[in-house]
Scaffold this motif. Structure first.
Motif, short mmCIF file in Angstrom:
data_model
loop_
_atom_site.label_atom_id
_atom_site.label_comp_id
_atom_site.label_asym_id
_atom_site.label_seq_id
_atom_site.Cartn_x
_atom_site.Cartn_y
_atom_site.Cartn_z
N PHE A 96 0.81 -1.21 0.00
CA PHE A 96 0.00 0.00 0.00
C PHE A 96 0.85 1.27 0.00
O PHE A 96 0.31 2.36 -0.08
N ARG A 97 2.17 1.12 0.12
CA ARG A 97 3.01 2.33 0.09
C ARG A 97 3.22 2.82 -1.32
O ARG A 97 3.60 3.96 -1.53
N SER A 98 3.03 1.94 -2.28
CA SER A 98 3.12 2.43 -3.65
C SER A 98 1.74 2.31 -4.29
O SER A 98 0.84 1.65 -3.77
N ARG A 99 1.60 2.98 -5.41
CA ARG A 99 0.29 3.04 -6.02
C ARG A 99 0.02 1.74 -6.79
O ARG A 99 0.88 1.24 -7.49
N LEU A 156 -4.64 -1.76 9.52
CA LEU A 156 -4.73 -0.38 10.03
C LEU A 156 -3.49 -0.04 10.85
O LEU A 156 -2.97 1.08 10.79
N ILE A 157 -2.99 -1.00 11.62
CA ILE A 157 -1.77 -0.74 12.38
C ILE A 157 -0.62 -0.49 11.40
O ILE A 157 0.18 0.43 11.59
N PHE A 159 -0.73 0.73 8.42
CA PHE A 159 -0.88 2.08 7.85
C PHE A 159 -0.35 3.12 8.81
O PHE A 159 0.39 4.03 8.43
N ALA A 160 -0.77 2.99 10.07
CA ALA A 160 -0.32 3.95 11.08
C ALA A 160 1.20 3.95 11.17
O ALA A 160 1.84 4.99 11.29
N ASN A 163 2.87 5.42 7.89
CA ASN A 163 2.67 6.86 7.78
C ASN A 163 3.74 7.63 8.55
O ASN A 163 4.00 8.80 8.28
N THR B 8 -0.89 5.00 19.23
CA THR B 8 -1.55 4.41 18.07
C THR B 8 -1.01 3.03 17.76
O THR B 8 -1.66 2.26 17.09
N PRO B 12 -5.43 0.50 16.83
CA PRO B 12 -5.80 0.53 15.43
C PRO B 12 -7.25 0.94 15.24
O PRO B 12 -7.68 1.17 14.14
N LEU B 13 -7.99 1.00 16.36
CA LEU B 13 -9.37 1.42 16.23
C LEU B 13 -9.42 2.86 15.75
O LEU B 13 -10.40 3.31 15.21
N ALA B 15 -9.02 4.59 13.37
CA ALA B 15 -8.85 4.55 11.93
C ALA B 15 -8.62 5.94 11.36
O ALA B 15 -8.00 6.09 10.32
N ALA B 17 -6.68 8.04 12.29
CA ALA B 17 -5.30 8.48 12.40
C ALA B 17 -4.48 8.03 11.19
O ALA B 17 -3.38 8.47 10.98
N VAL B 18 -5.03 7.13 10.42
CA VAL B 18 -4.22 6.54 9.37
C VAL B 18 -4.84 6.76 8.01
O VAL B 18 -6.02 6.98 7.87
N ARG B 19 -4.02 6.65 7.03
CA ARG B 19 -4.49 6.84 5.68
C ARG B 19 -3.62 5.96 4.81
O ARG B 19 -2.42 5.85 5.03
N PRO B 20 -4.20 5.31 3.83
CA PRO B 20 -3.35 4.51 2.95
C PRO B 20 -2.29 5.41 2.34
O PRO B 20 -2.61 6.42 1.72
N ALA B 21 -1.04 5.05 2.56
CA ALA B 21 0.03 5.91 2.09
C ALA B 21 -0.04 6.08 0.58
O ALA B 21 0.43 7.07 0.03
N ALA B 22 -0.64 5.09 -0.09
CA ALA B 22 -0.72 5.16 -1.55
C ALA B 22 -1.43 6.42 -2.01
O ALA B 22 -1.10 6.98 -3.05
N LEU B 23 -2.40 6.85 -1.22
CA LEU B 23 -3.14 8.04 -1.61
C LEU B 23 -2.24 9.27 -1.54
O LEU B 23 -2.51 10.28 -2.15
N ARG B 25 1.30 9.09 -1.84
CA ARG B 25 2.58 8.96 -2.52
C ARG B 25 2.42 8.42 -3.93
O ARG B 25 2.14 7.25 -4.12
N PRO B 26 2.57 9.25 -4.89
CA PRO B 26 2.48 8.74 -6.24
C PRO B 26 3.81 8.10 -6.65
O PRO B 26 4.80 8.78 -6.85
N ARG B 306 -14.23 10.11 5.18
CA ARG B 306 -13.14 9.75 4.27
C ARG B 306 -12.01 10.78 4.36
O ARG B 306 -10.85 10.45 4.22
N LEU B 309 -9.80 9.83 7.21
CA LEU B 309 -9.05 8.57 7.18
C LEU B 309 -7.58 8.78 6.83
O LEU B 309 -7.26 9.58 6.03
#
Lengths: 281, 309
Positions: A96-99, A156-157, A159-160, A163, B8, B12-13, B15, B17-23, B25-26, B306, B309
């Motif tokens: 998920f770190r890359s597109r 989710l962990i 991702f946290a 990030n 955190t 993990p609850l 949610a 606090a986190v965001r898919p890094a893909a969104l 980082r291109p 959203r 997130l």
């Protein structure tokens, strides 16, 4: 910052918090005490002497349902789920770190699984296996059901974690000639290791205690929580409390080991400073 | 107060606090991300997407005593389930549980989070108290439900106490196997799901805003009402989604603490499955699912989740 200005409010809130903690732990404490009932003791207070009678009763073969089998299966399943949750969450976290195409859709599916009523998931998996004519087992359909519950937490962990991950560490590794696999092995994993312990903790405990999603998918052999639920409706002796105390003990042991590992990792890191020069040689 | 971040790891609850890094980082990763994400995608395809889709399909199936899944397209299951008065009563009852549990967990969760975020001053204490609240989450829910029985039962501790001090003459019968015990069980188990997201929203509030409110003459209550509460909205929404969806679909708590006297949608689905009546159970489950989705959409309207997130 508010404390000085409102010492009275602080005291009220602190009392409120303390009462909540009592509310949180009180019942568990109650059955822990009651599980030491004397052999003649009943399901409620007063204590009729004190003994280990009911613990011995738990270990006596086949006195109560298939608790021993349920316990073994729960531990085995918990360990498998833990390993798979860590591995799959880590891999997915890296991905998920890359597109990639479908990333957003997949993310939303995983989150949906977290808040989907478990009975619906359990019913669906049972129907799927039934239609395909595959027997439902704890290590097949049961394992799958548990993963739909533990993986959202794991992801989710991750991702946290990512990030907050300093990407310069990886760039430095790459500049020094590390392959992508070497970078992950010697840089990324050591840095995020404490979080992986956290993911493992979630993986094991959530699986070990899981009931709702398991309810339709285990086939003929139950895990411990289902065994317990079946037992409680016709429990007439404190043996159920002894069992509860033991189960909670296992959970506390797992939580304790995880937290101790985390502390140990942090200490070691503080003591040694960086791991520079220790990884690749 | 960013210092509270390390929580955190155990949280993990949160949610939001986190965001898919893909969104964020291109970067193209070639084939690698697809291979890495394949196991996850496979698990959710086989054990989540297909099964939930199948529930919809099965809800139109027919069934017989010895053949529980006969492919067909009939609305009979929906008619059977929702033609009964008892189904509507069960839904109503479940909504009542949702409402009361939501209200109680919100008040509790908000107050506790407020104490942790604004009154507990050192990070060590914050982590310690937070962990104390979290640890029961990692222990068995069934056991935690069963633990209430010796307290609330006819001869339980609460009745013994009430009779002992002379408050009541006869033991209270409504303490256990009642709406009361089920609600209590929900609050006991799920306040954490409200507390964690709200706490997470609170520690992210810029403290200078709170000070500015105080400097401008706001009382503590006014500060909560006009500054902290609005800024906690995303956390409240996420906590509410957790609590409402859990209570809406629950059957275990109702089973253990309702003792056969209390009904809920989840329990009626579970009962139908116990009789191997898959199609009507699926029809019931689809309606339950639709209601849960509507709740989430409604809460999503209140705040742009959203974005959080």
């Amino acid at each position: 910052m508010l404390r000085e200005t409102h010492p009275r409010t602080f005291r009220i809130l602190a009392l409120f918090f303390a009462l909540f903690v009592l509310f949180l732990y009180g019942p568990t404490l109650t059955i822990t005490i009651l599980s030491f009932q004397g052999p003649e003791g009943g399901l409620t207070f007063p204590m009729n002497g004190a003994s280990l009678h009911w613990f011995a009763e738990v270990f006596r073969q086949q006195s109560i349902g298939d608790v021993h089998g349920g316990f073994r299966r729960s531990i085995a399943l918990g360990l498998i789920v833990m390993l798979l949750t860590v591995a799959i969450s880590l891999a997915a976290g890296l991905a998920f770190r890359s597109r990639f195409r479908g990333a957003s859709l997949l993310f939303h599916i995983v989150v949906a699984s977290l808040i989907m009523p478990s009975i619906v998931v359990s019913l669906g998996i049972a129907a799927l296996f039934e239609l395909l004519g595959i027997e439902r087992t704890w290590w097949g359909s049961g394992l799958g059901a548990h993963l739909t519950w533990t993986l959202p937490f794991g992801l989710l962990i991750m991702f946290a974690v990512f990030n907050r991950f300093d990407r310069r560490l990886e760039e430095a590794a790459r500049d020094l000639g590390a392959s992508p696999a070497q970078t992950v092995r010697h840089v990324v994993i050591p840095v995020i290791a404490p979080s992986l312990v956290g993911v493992g903790l979630f993986g094991f405990t959530l699986s070990y205690d899981e009931l709702a999603r398991s309810s339709q998918v285990l086939g003929s052999l139950n895990t411990l929580p289902l065994e317990l639920q079946a037992m409680q409706s016709n429990a007439t002796t404190p043996v159920i409390y002894a069992l509860g105390t033991l189960t909670t003990g296992v959970s506390f042991l797992v939580i304790g080991v995880s937290l101790a590992t985390l502390l140990w990792m942090r200490r070691r890191r503080e003591r040694r400073g960086s791991d520079a020069g220790k990884g690749m040689v | 107060m960013r210092a509270a971040r390390p929580l955190t790891l155990a949280d993990p609850l949160a949610a939001e606090a986190v965001r898919p890094a893909a969104l964020a980082r291109p970067s193209g990763g070639g084939l690698a991300p697809y291979l890495l994400v394949a196991p996850l995608a496979l698990v959710f395809l086989v054990f989540f997407v297909v099964p939930v889709g199948l529930v919809l399909v099965v809800s139109f199936f027919e069934y017989e005593a010895y053949d529980m899944l006969i492919p067909a397209f009939t609305l009979e299951n929906y008619r059977e389930v929702f033609g009964q008065r008892v189904t509507w009563d069960t839904y109503l009852k479940t909504f009542q549980f949702c409402l009361s549990v939501w209200a109680i967990t919100f008040v509790l969760g908000f107050t506790l989070a407020y104490f942790l975020a604004f009154y507990v001053r050192t990070l060590t204490w914050q982590i310690t108290l937070f962990l104390i609240c979290t640890i029961p989450f990692w222990t068995s829910n069934v056991i935690r439900m069963i633990s209430w029985i010796p307290l609330l039962g006819r001869n339980g501790l609460v009745n013994q106490f009430l009779q002992g001090v002379g408050l009541v003459d006869a033991p209270l019968e409504w303490l256990l196997y009642s709406d009361f015990s089920v609600t209590l069980g929900f609050v006991h188990l799920y306040t954490l799901f409200m507390l964690v997201p709200i706490f997470n929203a609170m520690v992210r509030i810029d403290r200078s805003l709170v000070e500015a409110a105080a400097d401008a003459g706001a009382s503590e209550w006014q500060t909560i009402r006009h500054v902290i509460l609005p800024l906690c909205k995303p956390g409240i929404a996420i906590g509410s989604i957790f609590v409402l969806t859990i209570v809406m679909g629950d059957f275990v708590t109702v089973n253990v603490l309702g003792g056969g006297k209390v009904a809920s949608v989840g329990k009626s689905i579970n009962t139908e499955l116990g009789y191997l009546q898959f199609p009507p159970a699926a029809a019931n489950a689809m309606v339950l699912l639709a209601i849960v989705v509507l709740m989430i959409v409604a809460l999503g309207r209140l705040v742009d989740i959203r974005k959080e997130l």
